[in-house]
Design an enzyme around this catalytic site. Structure first.
Site, PDB file in Angstrom:
ATOM      1  N   HIS A  16      -0.554   7.836   2.090  1.00  0.00           N
ATOM      2  CA  HIS A  16       0.185   8.715   2.999  1.00  0.00           C
ATOM      3  C   HIS A  16       1.204   7.956   3.848  1.00  0.00           C
ATOM      4  CE1 HIS A  16      -2.584  11.649   1.632  1.00  0.00           C
ATOM      5  NE2 HIS A  16      -3.607  11.202   2.327  1.00  0.00           N
TER       6      HIS A  16
ATOM      7  N   THR B  23       3.636  -4.391  15.106  1.00  0.00           N
ATOM      8  CA  THR B  23       2.410  -5.147  15.348  1.00  0.00           C
ATOM      9  C   THR B  23       2.681  -6.242  16.379  1.00  0.00           C
ATOM     10  OG1 THR B  23       2.838  -6.809  13.650  1.00  0.00           O
ATOM     11  CG2 THR B  23       1.804  -4.745  12.929  1.00  0.00           C
TER      12      THR B  23
ATOM     13  N   GLY C 232      -4.188   1.039   4.311  1.00  0.00           N
ATOM     14  CA  GLY C 232      -5.174   2.112   4.343  1.00  0.00           C
ATOM     15  C   GLY C 232      -6.572   1.685   4.750  1.00  0.00           C
TER      16      GLY C 232
ATOM     17  N   GLY D 130       0.813  -1.206   0.000  1.00  0.00           N
ATOM     18  CA  GLY D 130       0.000   0.000   0.000  1.00  0.00           C
ATOM     19  C   GLY D 130       0.845   1.252   0.000  1.00  0.00           C
TER      20      GLY D 130
ATOM     21  N   LYS E 272     -13.041   8.447  -2.500  1.00  0.00           N
ATOM     22  CA  LYS E 272     -11.836   8.010  -1.809  1.00  0.00           C
ATOM     23  C   LYS E 272     -10.572   8.313  -2.600  1.00  0.00           C
ATOM     24  CE  LYS E 272      -9.176   5.640   1.065  1.00  0.00           C
ATOM     25  NZ  LYS E 272      -8.788   6.171   2.376  1.00  0.00           N
TER      26      LYS E 272
ATOM     27  N   THR F 123      -2.735  13.143   8.849  1.00  0.00           N
ATOM     28  CA  THR F 123      -1.664  13.590   9.747  1.00  0.00           C
ATOM     29  C   THR F 123      -1.124  12.433  10.580  1.00  0.00           C
ATOM     30  OG1 THR F 123      -3.442  14.301  11.227  1.00  0.00           O
ATOM     31  CG2 THR F 123      -2.371  16.001   9.910  1.00  0.00           C
TER      32      THR F 123
ATOM     33  N   ASP G 177     -27.895  12.446   7.071  1.00  0.00           N
ATOM     34  CA  ASP G 177     -27.104  11.730   8.082  1.00  0.00           C
ATOM     35  C   ASP G 177     -28.050  11.188   9.150  1.00  0.00           C
ATOM     36  OD1 ASP G 177     -23.848  11.810   8.891  1.00  0.00           O
ATOM     37  OD2 ASP G 177     -25.218  11.311  10.505  1.00  0.00           O
TER      38      ASP G 177
ATOM     39  N   CYS H 115      -7.936  14.320   0.691  1.00  0.00           N
ATOM     40  CA  CYS H 115      -8.533  15.464   1.364  1.00  0.00           C
ATOM     41  C   CYS H 115      -8.754  16.632   0.405  1.00  0.00           C
ATOM     42  CB  CYS H 115      -7.655  15.913   2.531  1.00  0.00           C
ATOM     43  SG  CYS H 115      -5.932  16.155   2.087  1.00  0.00           S
TER      44      CYS H 115
ATOM     45  N   GLY I   6      -0.870   4.259   9.585  1.00  0.00           N
ATOM     46  CA  GLY I   6      -1.939   4.892   8.827  1.00  0.00           C
ATOM     47  C   GLY I   6      -3.315   4.335   9.122  1.00  0.00           C
TER      48      GLY I   6
END
Length: 442
Positions: A10, A270, A112, A7, A132, A299, A177, A42, A279
């Site tokens: 970010h 992990t 991700g 992957g 996405k 971030t 929503d 984003c 991430g």
């Protein structure tokens, strides 16, 4: 040392770039199922709204740039199985349909997240899209040009940004929503009331506290969204309900939260040696409560990916945790939050108090000045700061970054009252808004 990364958005990009710099002799291979990497999702709403004209600016790396660092990037390659104990994986080339095996000494999981897709009758109709990646953004732009009535389902950051973008493009927009407020995970009612009013003033229809029950269509294309309380015409529907970690490959092999987020320690390792994660695929230490939570933010991802590289050979730098700090601009309002809201603190059963400050952000003798509203959440017994939110037409969002540091440092509300902040009439008053919150607390 043979490093395999699964992957490349970010967290993956941050891990790869830093690994290449720190371990120049390592053999680094990246497997990415898409044919693009490092897309800033984003920026989708900015792209859809026409603020960003050239989408190339939303990519901050490429296979060519990684190749310059000595990294082998395998695009359009889907990892279909991983045997962690044997340190091998099976890969499917999506272009040639070839399957092959690879091995690793160190594995970095940066797979991700993916949008949550609830089972709703009619979901297979055309013009029901998700938001996405780069291809989704192009599809949204293409379809929205021909649509008059657009329904966005999910009033989180993506949903709210998209409805504003569509409205600015002259569309009839409805935001649905199941919660009774927009942005309810990030802001308390005093703040969402103002944001909702701004949306309504721009003719965006808010269907809050409503659950979608089915989609109806004509000629296989969506034409209507039906909820438990109403019906809404729709030429185009965007699903932005939330995200879940993409970790199916590792179920039963790595420790996870209930939603599938991989649990990592302070060094990004992990539950298995030589396997690291970062991430949206994993959990984070959420400092306001001192527990692992799932908080998918870019971030968090870039910090964690960088730390994976720093800690890959030996534990070097601990992760400091996160406050879930974030911000959004809704028309004229600049909004940001960090840590717990009053409502989220109640769900964690934390005994809290709050303080609200409303004041002009700079002296009234200045030619212009805007009202700012700041709310701070703190623990009743210890007075430790747990969260903060701000809204103003002036951009004061950086003050929430300061509050994030306060939470991380376990500062109390009393200490906040007397922190040294500069005074200059262009920017603030002798008592900074953050000082005022501390002074106003009981």
């Amino acid at each position: 040392m043979k490093i395999v990364v699964i992957g490349c958005t970010h967290a993956g990009t941050a891990a790869i770039v830093n690994c290449a710099k720190l371990y120049p002799d390592a053999q680094i291979t990246v497997y990415e199922r898409n044919d693009t990497i490092s897309f800033l999702s984003c920026g989708i709403a900015l792209y859809v709204g026409g603020v960003v004209k050239d989408p190339k600016g939303l990519f901050y790396s490429s296979p060519e740039k990684l190749a310059e660092l000595g990294v082998t990037t395998k695009m359009s390659h889907d990892v279909i199985s991983v045997d962690i104990d044997k340190k091998k994986l099976e890969v499917h080339n999506l272009k040639t349909s070839e399957d092959f095996e690879d091995t690793f000494d160190k594995l970095i999981v940066t797979t991700g997240s993916w949008p949550i897709l609830p089972k709703i009758d009619g979901s297979n109709l055309e013009n029901i899209l998700i938001s996405k990646n780069y291809y989704h953004s192009n599809a949204i732009i293409e379809k929205s040009q021909k649509a008059n009535n657009i329904v966005v389902i999910g009033a989180g950051y993506i949903g709210v940004e998209l409805v504003e973008a569509f409205q600015m493009n002259g569309k009839n927009v409805t935001l649905i929503d199941s919660q009774d407020r927009i942005l309810s995970k990030y802001l308390d009612k005093e703040f969402t009331d103002k944001a909702e009013k701004a949306l309504a003033e721009h003719s965006i229809k808010l269907a809050l506290g409503e659950t979608v029950t089915r989609f109806e269509g004509v000629d296989e294309k969506v034409s209507k969204v039906v909820t438990n309380k109403g019906e809404y015409e729709a030429d185009l529907v965007i699903l932005s309900i939330g995200f879940k970690p993409s970790t199916e490959l590792f179920k039963g092999q790595l420790e996870m939260l209930g939603n599938g987020a991989i649990i990592v320690d302070e060094y990004m390792q992990t539950s298995k040696e030589d396997v690291y994660a970062a991430g949206d695929s994993c959990s984070v230490m959420y400092n306001p409560i001192g527990k692992q939570e799932y908080i998918p933010l870019a971030t968090n991802a870039v910090r964690m990916g960088t730390l994976v590289a720093r800690n890959l050979v030996k534990p070097t730098i601990e992760y400091m945790g996160t406050q879930g700090t974030s911000g959004i601009k809704i028309y004229d309002y600049n909004i940001a939050s960090t840590g717990l809201t009053e409502s989220s603190a109640k769900t964690y059963k934390i005994d809290i108090k709050t303080v609200m400050v409303e004041d002009n952000y700079r002296p009234e003798f200045m030619p212009t000045y805007d009202l700012a509203q700041l709310k701070v959440v703190y623990e009743k017994k210890s007075k430790r700061i747990l969260g903060a939110q701000i809204i103003s037409k002036a951009d004061l969002t950086q003050s929430i970054n300061t509050m994030s540091v306060c939470i991380q440092s376990r500062m109390t509300i009393d200490e906040l009252a007397f922190v040294d902040f500069f005074f200059q009439p262009h920017y603030n008053k002798p008592w900074n808004l953050l000082n005022l919150a501390g002074l106003s607390a009981e």
